[in-house]
Design a protein around this motif. Structure first.
Motif, PDB file in Angstrom:
ATOM      1  N   GLN A  30       0.823  -1.210   0.000  1.00  0.00           N
ATOM      2  CA  GLN A  30       0.000   0.000   0.000  1.00  0.00           C
ATOM      3  C   GLN A  30       0.859   1.263   0.000  1.00  0.00           C
ATOM      4  OE1 GLN A  30      -3.008  -0.240   3.089  1.00  0.00           O
ATOM      5  NE2 GLN A  30      -4.028  -1.976   2.113  1.00  0.00           N
ATOM      6  N   PHE A  50      -1.111   4.589  -1.239  1.00  0.00           N
ATOM      7  CA  PHE A  50      -2.276   4.644  -0.353  1.00  0.00           C
ATOM      8  C   PHE A  50      -1.876   4.856   1.109  1.00  0.00           C
ATOM      9  CE2 PHE A  50      -4.080   1.715  -3.712  1.00  0.00           C
ATOM     10  CZ  PHE A  50      -4.913   2.672  -4.275  1.00  0.00           C
ATOM     11  N   GLY A  74      -5.412   7.273  -0.081  1.00  0.00           N
ATOM     12  CA  GLY A  74      -5.825   6.091   0.665  1.00  0.00           C
ATOM     13  C   GLY A  74      -7.122   6.292   1.424  1.00  0.00           C
TER      14      GLY A  74
END
Length: 391
Positions: free
Chosen positions: A351, A356, A370
């Motif tokens: 991520q 994100f 995110g």
């Protein structure tokens, strides 16, 4: 000498002057006799937790609902006296009462001051009278202004205002007007939530159709409203410290932070939730079930098994990433005696690479990108059944 741990207490007052059409909370209209009986049962439930007074000190108390400000102030006094009789309530404890515009008077506010209430949370929702009517609210913008100014006059220096976006027929322009009007009054805290159409509500019947959905802002407009809110409130001196909450410096809601950081709290009243000593539990929704439950709430709590380590780790991530500062890998290791990277490193790094998640030393937090898809991202932090299930 036993060092007492911090505790939050939530008190649910499930009564309103009128049930709002979007509301899915356990609340409704009641007569004086029903309210009087409810308070008696509530007091009995509080007394049942008396043993906790030797282990905990109360740092926050939150009267929610429903509309707690509808109550005769004497009933709030009785509840507060009961809490103080069996708990050490810290001198600087944050004590909040939720209020609806039009329900506050000088007498009530003076009574709140007398029992130590030092924070008000006023459910405005919108500064547009037409939007308020569509929501089924029974107050106007002017009712809010009058009550807000009265509260300031009476010395309340910590006031939250609840606002709601994604309303029927709402536009970015009407939302901007609401934010401008509210911030001109300089509240200390603003909670800005999006409307969720809950099944079983009148709103679900009205707007869960093709024609109904056409009256609601589209997804793009919702995102535009959300981003504008953060930018506008930042310019006005409000720091976003949680996905939907903004505060002047030092005015963050300490009670809600207890929820998001895994602190201990007890909820008393109909359908109130608690998290205590690793046990998560919720009171019954039905009055008849609650009457029976209240007499033995603490006994039932003592017989419950704590939730698994897997569940607690997942909650650490789910709740912590709601906060703008995010989660601490060091705190994770301290709580669970496991390396964060060992458990979640692969997901987190993926991520981060996708933009994100932001890594800042030991801290991980969602980026703006995110936050927009946070619900989808959090699913990746669910752990396999059977893994880390030890208590």
């Amino acid at each position: 000498m036993i060092m007492k741990k911090d505790l939050g207490i939530y008190v649910h007052i499930p009564y309103c002057a009128k049930k709002c059409e979007y509301c899915d909370f356990v609340s409704g209209v009641a007569n004086r006799e029903e309210i009087a009986y409810y308070i008696r049962v509530l007091m009995k439930e509080i007394r049942g937790y008396e043993a906790l007074g030797n282990l905990y000190q109360v740092r926050t108390i939150f009267f929610g609902g429903g509309t707690p400000s509808l109550l005769d102030p004497m009933n709030l006094k009785r509840i507060m006296h009961q809490l103080r009789d069996q708990f050490v309530v810290l001198e600087d404890a944050e004590i909040t009462v939720e209020c609806n515009p039009g329900t506050l008077t000088e007498e009530k506010l003076a009574a709140y001051k007398e029992i130590g209430v030092n924070r008000l949370s006023i459910g405005l929702q919108s500064a547009q009278d037409e939007e308020l009517k569509l929501l089924g609210r029974i107050h106007s913008w002017q009712d809010f202004v009058d009550n807000y100014k009265l509260a300031r006059k009476m010395g309340f220096d910590n006031i939250n205002v609840d606002l709601m976006s994604a309303l029927p027929r709402q536009t970015l322009d009407t939302w901007k007007d609401t934010l401008e009007k509210v911030t001109e009054l300089e509240p200390d805290h603003i909670s800005a939530y999006s409307l969720i159409i809950e099944e079983g509500t009148p709103f679900y019947e009205k707007y869960n159709t093709q024609a109904g959905r056409a009256m609601l802002p589209g997804e793009n407009e919702e995102r535009e409203i959300y981003h504008y809110t953060g930018e506008f409130l930042a310019e006005k001196g409000y720091e976003r410290y949680e996905i939907s909450n903004y505060a002047k410096k030092g005015k963050e809601c300490r009670h809600n932070i207890t929820y998001w950081t895994g602190g201990d709290y007890v909820g008393v009243g109909l359908n109130a939730s608690s998290y205590l000593e690793g046990r998560r539990f919720t009171n019954p929704r039905k009055h008849s079930d609650y009457w029976d439950h209240a007499r033995q709430a603490y006994t039932k709590f003592r017989t419950m098994a704590p939730q698994s380590r897997k569940e607690t780790m997942e909650e650490f991530v789910f709740l912590g990433l709601r906060m703008m500062k995010g989660i601490s890998k060091r705190e994770f290791e301290k709580r669970f005696a496991l390396s964060f990277d060992e458990v979640y490193g692969e997901v987190a790094q993926k991520q981060v690479q996708q933009g994100f998640l932001v890594e800042d030393g030991e801290w991980l937090r969602f980026s703006e990108k995110g936050i927009d898809v946070s619900n989808r991202l959090l699913v990746d932090y669910l752990l396999d059944d059977g893994k880390y299930d030890g208590r």
